[in-house]
Scaffold this motif. Structure first.
Motif, PDB file in Angstrom:
ATOM      1  N   UNK A 661     -32.856  58.322  -5.460  1.00  0.00           N
ATOM      2  CA  UNK A 661     -33.628  57.076  -5.613  1.00  0.00           C
ATOM      3  C   UNK A 661     -33.756  56.286  -4.319  1.00  0.00           C
ATOM      4  N   UNK A 662     -33.596  56.971  -3.204  1.00  0.00           N
ATOM      5  CA  UNK A 662     -33.809  56.284  -1.924  1.00  0.00           C
ATOM      6  C   UNK A 662     -35.301  56.321  -1.579  1.00  0.00           C
ATOM      7  N   UNK A 663     -35.757  55.214  -0.971  1.00  0.00           N
ATOM      8  CA  UNK A 663     -37.173  55.100  -0.629  1.00  0.00           C
ATOM      9  C   UNK A 663     -37.518  56.044   0.521  1.00  0.00           C
ATOM     10  N   UNK A 664     -38.475  56.923   0.292  1.00  0.00           N
ATOM     11  CA  UNK A 664     -38.897  57.900   1.299  1.00  0.00           C
ATOM     12  C   UNK A 664     -40.168  57.418   2.009  1.00  0.00           C
ATOM     13  N   UNK A 665     -41.093  56.891   1.217  1.00  0.00           N
ATOM     14  CA  UNK A 665     -42.345  56.396   1.791  1.00  0.00           C
ATOM     15  C   UNK A 665     -42.930  55.344   0.865  1.00  0.00           C
ATOM     16  N   UNK A 666     -43.764  54.499   1.453  1.00  0.00           N
ATOM     17  CA  UNK A 666     -44.389  53.415   0.683  1.00  0.00           C
ATOM     18  C   UNK A 666     -45.776  53.191   1.245  1.00  0.00           C
TER      19      UNK A 666
END
Ligand code: NDP
Length: 675
Positions: A661-666
């Motif tokens: 659940x870590x942010x990879x891209x936004x």
């Protein structure tokens, strides 16, 4: 000849001039033409009508509704241009002057209409800037919004542009959602009155959105309150008197002023006679001296040339001025008309005489009254060029605005000296530089930027498409520091914000979403009844979210993507090299591979309401994805903007996360969706 009666439009009624009306003479014949003012206007009723009728009606509309209204107004005015041209000749203006005032005014309204649709939200709240992270867990955030002032905008305009002068203030005011009381300068008020009648008769504006004062403003300013705003164009003296009105000061009424300006044009040190750029300089200066007979707030009053070129500029400019036919602006071949009135001519001659006390007249003769056509010479004046030999010690030339075809040339030693001279005007609307040198341009921008509202650079590359030293454009800021009044107008949405209050908003993501109409990360996610790509524009709710299943990213995927696209960058292909890079643990997936996989995860393949993918904003890659990691997507409706009656733009907030659940891209994805 019957006199035109220039009426006011107050609290829904047209009111004819009263017993003490002011007479207005034709600038061409000197004969009485019209009368304005003198009526007993109830200023409080006008204010109340604007605040209580016009304001609420405008605020009920969103930015896009008001932008559409502006477009309709511009089209309506465009259909009546000839009436306005016909009236404007008596102000002394030529047909090409009308193009600046009338066509320029209509064009300005069109630009604001278009900017309102493209750059402002399809709602009632304008969001200024990004979300501010005020808390560790994102449950308390900040944002800045702008909402319309709830008072009235009083526009006090100068005589020189009776149509553009009104519309450049009115368009951003109405787009903001604020009603206006327009007070034109009496000398040309008959043209403004005609334009106001066209707008009011069209029925496009809601009641109370626009009122007109022809003549004096009585005690209007004494009655303004903290939600009101005054925008003024005219002389520094009047501006200073009005802005120091005790009631304006007590209530902190916003006062936007655009006043005298000793604009300068610099001939670059790299430009010499016989070159295209030298000719361009002469052309620009000549145009600014003669357009509107020099009655332009942006006209070039000070010509700053290398000492070695001063004589060449005088000769070339004089030759061009010699060819300028001056006279009745209706007559064939006339290029320059009259000043607005005999009174204005007296003022210009007095100021020219003051400039002449420390400079030598090198072109012109104020006693020459040989004009084209059958005219009264009372308001006509021929161009005058002065040469100031000691610009470092001279003062009048840097302070005194002769509002006519009057300009002064002065020599400079080097570019630092040119900048020093340009800045001696102590604040101007515009300074221009004709140069092909980027270095000169940079030096001027750094040395003179703080003293001038606009810097205009022109050279052989830009000359064909350039818009002219003297043309304020609705896209660009118009105004200047110090002597120029310290105000700012237009500049696209910036100009609209002058009529709105910026407010800092703090609260939870849901609160911020409710206020702004835009989904804020952390706010409630809504699960819709079906895949969002199967839902029409009108059916989608702000916050509606799709959470996709997860997919693994394999080394074979990375290899395949690399060879398929040709992107064999070492970080994707060479384990050892990737490890030497501080950003990567090992070979990683291409960012574009992740975006492609994301699309593969969230699209609904069948034909449906999503018509096109029109772009992607604010893309950030936060964490690399290695072979063996997996990724999933969250797609949320962030904002919606109607574009036509058939489709609208949906802005989706997209996040890619990994197995932890870590942010990879936004990023934000834009699609066009059918209604
Ligand atoms: P003024 O400052 O006299 O007038 C500007 C506007 O203010 C007009 O609408 C005028 O109305 C109004 N006004 C004047 N006195 C009052 C008052 N007591 N209360 C409310 N409104 C008032 O400027 P002019 O138009 O006569 O021009 C004079 C000089 O100003 C020019 O010669 C030029 O030097 C400079 N100027 C500079 C401009 C710029 O943008 N840089 C533009 C125009 C002028 P009314 O006409 O009814 O008096």
């Amino acid at each position: 000849m019957t006199l035109m009666k220039v009426s006011s439009f107050a609290a829904g009624q047209w009111i004819a001039p009263g017993a003490n009306a002011r007479p207005i003479a034709s600038a061409i014949t000197g004969l009485p033409l019209a009368e304005a003012g003198g009526a007993d206007l109830d200023m409080q009723a006008m204010i109340d009508y604007a605040r209580n009728v016009g304001g609420p009606a405008l605020r009920e509309m969103g930015f896009h509704d008001r932008a559409k209204m502006l477009k309709a107004l511009a089209m309506e005015l465009g259909q009546h241009k000839q009436e306005l041209y016909d009236l404007s000749f008596d102000t002394g203006a030529t047909q090409s002057d009308h193009m600046i005032d009338i066509d320029g005014g209509v064009g300005t309204v069109f630009v604001f209409a278009s900017k309102g649709r493209r750059e402002m939200p399809d709602g009632k709240v304008y969001i200024d800037g990004e979300i501010e992270q005020l808390s560790r867990n994102g449950t308390f955030l900040g944002m800045h919004i702008a909402t319309p002032l709830q008072g009235v905008a009083v526009h006090i305009n100068a005589f020189n542009f009776p149509v553009w002068g009104m519309l450049e203030k009115l368009a951003p005011t109405l787009l903001a959602g604020v009603p206006a009381i327009v007070k034109p300068a009496t000398a040309t008020s008959y043209v403004t009155e005609a334009a106001v009648r066209i707008m009011l008769d069209s029925g496009i504006l809601p009641e109370g959105a626009l009122q007109l004062i022809s003549g004096g403003t009585g005690d209007l300013l004494d009655r303004l309150g903290p939600q009101d705003i005054v925008s003024f164009t005219g002389s520094a003296q009047t501006a200073s008197m009005l802005r120091s009105n005790p009631n304006i000061l007590k209530n902190s009424v916003r006062f936007v002023a655009e006043q005298d300006s000793l604009n300068a044009s610099i001939l670059g040190p790299d430009v010499t006679p016989g070159t295209t750029e030298f000719d361009l300089f002469i052309k620009e200066v000549h145009r600014e001296m003669t357009t509107k007979a020099g009655q332009k707030c942006t006209a070039i009053r000070r010509i700053i040339a290398p000492e070695a070129q001063v004589q060449n500029v005088i000769e070339a400019l004089s030759a061009r001025l010699d060819k300028t036919v001056i006279g009745d602006p209706r007559a064939e071949g006339v290029r320059m008309g009259a000043l607005v009135s005999a009174g204005q001519k007296t003022d210009v001659l007095q100021k020219a005489a003051a400039i002449g006390s420390e400079s030598k007249m090198v072109y012109g003769n104020p006693d020459d009254i040989d004009f084209e056509g059958d005219v009264d010479p009372g308001a006509f004046v021929k161009p005058m060029l002065f040469h100031c030999e000691n610009p470092d010690t001279a003062t009048i030339v840097h302070e005194c605005e002769a509002f006519g075809p009057v300009s002064t040339i002065m020599g400079y030693r080097d570019i630092a000296h040119a900048i020093e001279l340009a800045n001696k005007g102590e604040g101007s609307l515009v300074a221009s530089v004709i140069t092909g040198s980027g270095e000169v341009a940079r030096e001027v921008a750094m040395g003179a930027g703080a003293f001038h509202g606009r810097l205009y650079f022109n050279n052989a590359t830009s000359m064909k498409e350039s818009t002219g030293h003297g043309s304020p454009l609705p896209h660009m800021v118009h105004g200047g520091p110090g002597r120029a009044g310290g105000g700012e107008e237009m500049g696209g949405v910036r100009g609209v914000l002058h009529y709105m209050q910026r407010t800092a908003i703090q609260g939870s993501p849901d609160i911020l979403t409710s206020i702004s109409g835009r989904w804020v990360p952390g706010a409630t996610e809504i699960t819709g009844p079906a895949h969002p790509f199967t839902r029409k524009y009108g059916e989608l709710s702000i916050g509606e979210t799709l959470n996709t299943k997860s997919r693994e990213v394999t080394l074979a995927d990375i290899e395949k993507f690399a060879h398929f696209t040709g992107d064999t960058f070492y970080a994707h292909m060479d384990s050892e090299a990737a490890k030497r890079n501080p950003f990567f643990p090992d070979r990683v997936a291409h960012g574009y591979l992740l975006l492609s996989f994301a699309a593969g995860l969230f699209v609904e393949p069948n034909e449906g309401p999503v018509l096109a993918n029109t772009g992607l904003d604010n893309l950030r890659f936060m964490k690399p994805v290695e072979a063996g990691d997996s990724m999933k997507v969250r797609l949320t409706v962030k904002a919606k903007t109607r574009r036509t009656d058939e489709y609208g733009e949906v802005r989706w907030h997209v996040t890619l996360t990994n197995q932890d659940d870590e942010l990879v891209a936004e990023y934000e994805l834009l699609t066009m969706n059918a209604y």
